[in-house]
Design a protein around this motif. Structure first.
Motif, PDB file in Angstrom:
ATOM      1  N   HIS A   1     -25.639  31.491  74.299  1.00  0.00           N
ATOM      2  CA  HIS A   1     -24.764  30.093  74.851  1.00  0.00           C
ATOM      3  C   HIS A   1     -23.581  30.049  75.563  1.00  0.00           C
ATOM      4  O   HIS A   1     -23.569  29.528  76.802  1.00  0.00           O
ATOM      5  N   GLU A   2     -22.970  31.649  75.250  1.00  0.00           N
ATOM      6  CA  GLU A   2     -22.120  31.907  75.051  1.00  0.00           C
ATOM      7  C   GLU A   2     -21.678  32.284  77.210  1.00  0.00           C
ATOM      8  O   GLU A   2     -20.603  32.306  77.759  1.00  0.00           O
ATOM      9  N   LEU A   3     -22.706  32.939  76.825  1.00  0.00           N
ATOM     10  CA  LEU A   3     -23.169  33.966  78.590  1.00  0.00           C
ATOM     11  C   LEU A   3     -23.179  32.985  79.445  1.00  0.00           C
ATOM     12  O   LEU A   3     -22.314  32.688  80.574  1.00  0.00           O
ATOM     13  N   CYS A   4     -24.242  31.531  79.700  1.00  0.00           N
ATOM     14  CA  CYS A   4     -24.561  30.640  80.577  1.00  0.00           C
ATOM     15  C   CYS A   4     -23.262  29.681  80.376  1.00  0.00           C
ATOM     16  O   CYS A   4     -22.668  29.724  81.831  1.00  0.00           O
ATOM     17  N   GLU A   5     -22.020  29.390  79.301  1.00  0.00           N
ATOM     18  CA  GLU A   5     -21.424  28.610  79.782  1.00  0.00           C
ATOM     19  C   GLU A   5     -20.188  29.756  80.293  1.00  0.00           C
ATOM     20  O   GLU A   5     -19.893  29.153  81.177  1.00  0.00           O
ATOM     21  N   ALA A   6     -20.269  31.109  80.095  1.00  0.00           N
ATOM     22  CA  ALA A   6     -18.892  31.454  80.707  1.00  0.00           C
ATOM     23  C   ALA A   6     -19.303  31.857  82.357  1.00  0.00           C
ATOM     24  O   ALA A   6     -18.528  31.945  83.345  1.00  0.00           O
ATOM     25  N   ILE A   7     -20.670  31.717  82.493  1.00  0.00           N
ATOM     26  CA  ILE A   7     -21.179  31.902  84.503  1.00  0.00           C
ATOM     27  C   ILE A   7     -20.299  30.836  84.476  1.00  0.00           C
ATOM     28  O   ILE A   7     -20.061  30.860  85.875  1.00  0.00           O
ATOM     29  N   THR A   8     -21.084  29.755  84.525  1.00  0.00           N
ATOM     30  CA  THR A   8     -21.246  28.244  84.815  1.00  0.00           C
ATOM     31  C   THR A   8     -19.639  27.996  84.428  1.00  0.00           C
ATOM     32  O   THR A   8     -19.342  26.611  85.382  1.00  0.00           O
ATOM     33  N   ASP A   9     -18.730  28.396  83.529  1.00  0.00           N
ATOM     34  CA  ASP A   9     -17.307  27.894  83.416  1.00  0.00           C
ATOM     35  C   ASP A   9     -16.469  28.821  82.931  1.00  0.00           C
ATOM     36  O   ASP A   9     -16.137  28.780  81.466  1.00  0.00           O
ATOM     37  N   ALA A  10     -16.091  29.808  84.035  1.00  0.00           N
ATOM     38  CA  ALA A  10     -15.743  30.852  84.269  1.00  0.00           C
ATOM     39  C   ALA A  10     -14.112  31.108  82.799  1.00  0.00           C
ATOM     40  O   ALA A  10     -14.145  31.103  82.523  1.00  0.00           O
ATOM     41  N   ILE A  11     -13.772  29.613  83.612  1.00  0.00           N
ATOM     42  CA  ILE A  11     -12.580  29.255  82.916  1.00  0.00           C
ATOM     43  C   ILE A  11     -12.697  28.172  82.596  1.00  0.00           C
ATOM     44  O   ILE A  11     -12.467  26.734  83.042  1.00  0.00           O
ATOM     45  N   PRO A  12     -12.430  28.014  81.624  1.00  0.00           N
ATOM     46  CA  PRO A  12     -12.722  26.915  80.526  1.00  0.00           C
ATOM     47  C   PRO A  12     -12.376  24.996  80.614  1.00  0.00           C
ATOM     48  O   PRO A  12     -11.137  25.035  80.699  1.00  0.00           O
TER      49      PRO A  12
ATOM     50  N   GLY B   1     -13.479  26.106  89.682  1.00  0.00           N
ATOM     51  CA  GLY B   1     -13.172  26.649  89.162  1.00  0.00           C
ATOM     52  C   GLY B   1     -13.786  27.637  89.714  1.00  0.00           C
ATOM     53  O   GLY B   1     -15.070  27.784  90.151  1.00  0.00           O
ATOM     54  N   PRO B   2     -14.260  29.689  88.970  1.00  0.00           N
ATOM     55  CA  PRO B   2     -14.826  30.439  89.337  1.00  0.00           C
ATOM     56  C   PRO B   2     -16.107  30.131  88.718  1.00  0.00           C
ATOM     57  O   PRO B   2     -15.994  29.743  87.906  1.00  0.00           O
ATOM     58  N   LEU B   3     -17.069  30.769  89.332  1.00  0.00           N
ATOM     59  CA  LEU B   3     -18.725  30.818  88.044  1.00  0.00           C
ATOM     60  C   LEU B   3     -18.620  32.149  88.861  1.00  0.00           C
ATOM     61  O   LEU B   3     -18.004  33.301  89.593  1.00  0.00           O
ATOM     62  N   LEU B   4     -18.962  32.978  87.604  1.00  0.00           N
ATOM     63  CA  LEU B   4     -19.745  34.799  87.123  1.00  0.00           C
ATOM     64  C   LEU B   4     -20.744  34.767  87.978  1.00  0.00           C
ATOM     65  O   LEU B   4     -21.674  34.234  87.240  1.00  0.00           O
ATOM     66  N   ALA B   5     -21.056  34.703  89.348  1.00  0.00           N
ATOM     67  CA  ALA B   5     -22.228  34.478  90.163  1.00  0.00           C
ATOM     68  C   ALA B   5     -22.907  35.635  89.833  1.00  0.00           C
ATOM     69  O   ALA B   5     -24.458  35.366  89.899  1.00  0.00           O
TER      70      ALA B   5
END
Length: 278
Positions: free
Chosen positions: A227-238, A64-68
């Motif tokens: 916590h949420e920032l790093c998770e959204a970056i690496t797992d944007a669509i959970p 899936g996508p990452l928030l690069a």
């Protein structure tokens, strides 16, 4: 962040996309921050005591996508942010201004994939919204409706893009309900997507001991936000980015472990390369 190990048995959230449902059966578990100390509460079941030890954490990429190059926009919803909590608005925005170009982002580069190279991001703006006001209880569906309406009608908000991440902070006294669970009852924050195109993090006010974890309010907010920032970056669509089927997302593995970076409280994040939280 997304979910913790302690949250794995929560009911599935209705807001997940159909594709994400196919990837993971316990969709709530991958996007909420559990209350402090919940991992230690209660005795293990007989099955848990006799089961084989859980495998060591290791995130794998699901395509899936990452928030690069993440572009964070903060939304403070409610009158309190213009009044009693105005100091926290400045603190949170200053935190993002620092952390988005900090070593916290640099360490995520180990999760680069050919289509997405994680680099420094930036905070693109902020807004305080006092009309409409949030109800005392706000569902995730209502939060999504609010965000979509603000994107459509509030010129202050940027339009969604592949790297845009909206952080929505609700005021004291407002309960956020997601997947049948509530803030300060089962979680302290979560991230999610709308149709795989709009990415956001829901940040309830840490008005309980379970979400403060013995810290000042500002430190609790920046810790959960990181916590949420790093998770959204690496797992944007959970569940469709970097994920571990047993342990969750990058922040879940290291929940409630913190360090000080640039004067701000930030959570440790899991490193596959180091084999530990760093």
């Amino acid at each position: 962040m997304s979910a913790k190990v302690s949250a794995k048995t929560k009911p599935r959230a209705a807001a997940r996309s159909p594709r994400a449902h196919q990837v993971l059966p316990h969709s709530d578990a991958i996007r909420i921050v559990p209350l402090h100390g919940t991992q230690e509460r209660g005795r293990p079941s007989q099955e848990a005591e006799t089961a084989a030890p859980a495998p060591a954490p290791h995130l794998t990429y699901r395509g899936g996508p990452l928030l690069a190059s993440v572009q964070v926009f903060t939304i403070f919803w409610g009158r309190a942010w213009d009044g009693a909590q105005s100091g926290l608005v400045s603190k949170v925005n200053s935190f993002f201004d620092f952390v988005l170009t900090s070593p916290l982002i640099d360490q995520l580069a180990e999760y680069n994939v050919p289509a997405f190279k994680i680099v420094h991001g930036k905070r693109t703006g902020t807004v305080t919204v006092t009309a409409p006001l949030p109800h005392h209880s706000v569902s995730d569906a209502a939060l999504q409706t609010f965000l979509k309406n603000e994107i459509a009608n509030n010129a202050a908000l940027p339009k969604p893009g592949p790297n845009t991440l909206y952080f929505i902070y609700t005021p004291p006294g407002v309960r956020v309900v997601q997947g049948g669970s509530a803030s300060c009852q089962a979680f302290c924050g979560y991230h999610n997507d709308i149709g795989g195109k709009i990415f956001y993090a829901a940040m309830p006010f840490p008005g309980c001991t379970g979400c403060l974890g013995g810290m000042p309010t500002a430190d609790a907010l920046t810790g959960t936000s990181s916590h949420e920032l790093c998770e959204a970056i690496t797992d944007a669509i959970p569940g469709q980015g970097w994920y571990d089927d047993t342990h969750g997302e990058i922040g879940d593995i290291c929940a409630w472990q913190f360090k000080t970076l640039g004067g701000f409280n930030v959570q440790l994040e899991w490193s596959n390369a180091a084999g530990k939280c760093i």
